[in-house]
Write an enzyme that holds these catalytic residues in place. Sequence first.
Site, PDB file in Angstrom:
ATOM      1  CG  ASN A  46     121.719  74.726  95.072  1.00  0.00           C
ATOM      2  OD1 ASN A  46     120.759  73.642  94.038  1.00  0.00           O
ATOM      3  ND2 ASN A  46     121.054  75.068  95.926  1.00  0.00           N
ATOM      4  CD  GLU A  47     130.550  76.790  94.036  1.00  0.00           C
ATOM      5  OE1 GLU A  47     130.975  77.349  94.573  1.00  0.00           O
ATOM      6  OE2 GLU A  47     131.456  75.551  93.891  1.00  0.00           O
ATOM      7  CG  LEU A  48     128.145  70.369  89.189  1.00  0.00           C
ATOM      8  CD1 LEU A  48     129.654  71.181  88.534  1.00  0.00           C
ATOM      9  CD2 LEU A  48     128.400  69.596  89.788  1.00  0.00           C
TER      10      LEU A  48
END
Length: 148
Positions: free
Chosen positions: A89-91
Amino acid sequence: MAMQSSSSSFSYRFSNDLFLSFRGEDTRRSFTGNLYKALSDRGIHTFMDDKKIPRGDQITSGLEKEIEESRIFIIVLSKNYASSSFYLNELDYILKFIKGKGLLVLPVFYKVDPSDVRNHASSYGESLANHEKKFNADKETFKCNCWK
């Protein structure tokens, strides 16, 4: 009359020169920790989340803000990076944020074959398949609960 360059009219200021995205348990005490120190020693303001990530899949608004205030991103793709939906999700947030902004993303393959990441093989294939199953199961649950 001299024309003003387009870059000088761009007034957005970045708080971070660089944002490090990495799976802490894989690289914090080795590669990423050493990279952070080397960058900091050279005066490069680098964001590295030094706290344990809270349990859950979603990134926090504070982390979103750090991403939005960074101009370069280094993604340290280690063996277990893709096994966490949090890091995926961060990526995803990083890649959506940089689109069309001309910001730089540099992948670092730490003890991972780039073709395994590209072809979803080895640990990346297993992790992404598990996330897909979970996503489809969640989607089915949502569908079923919506109509009751």
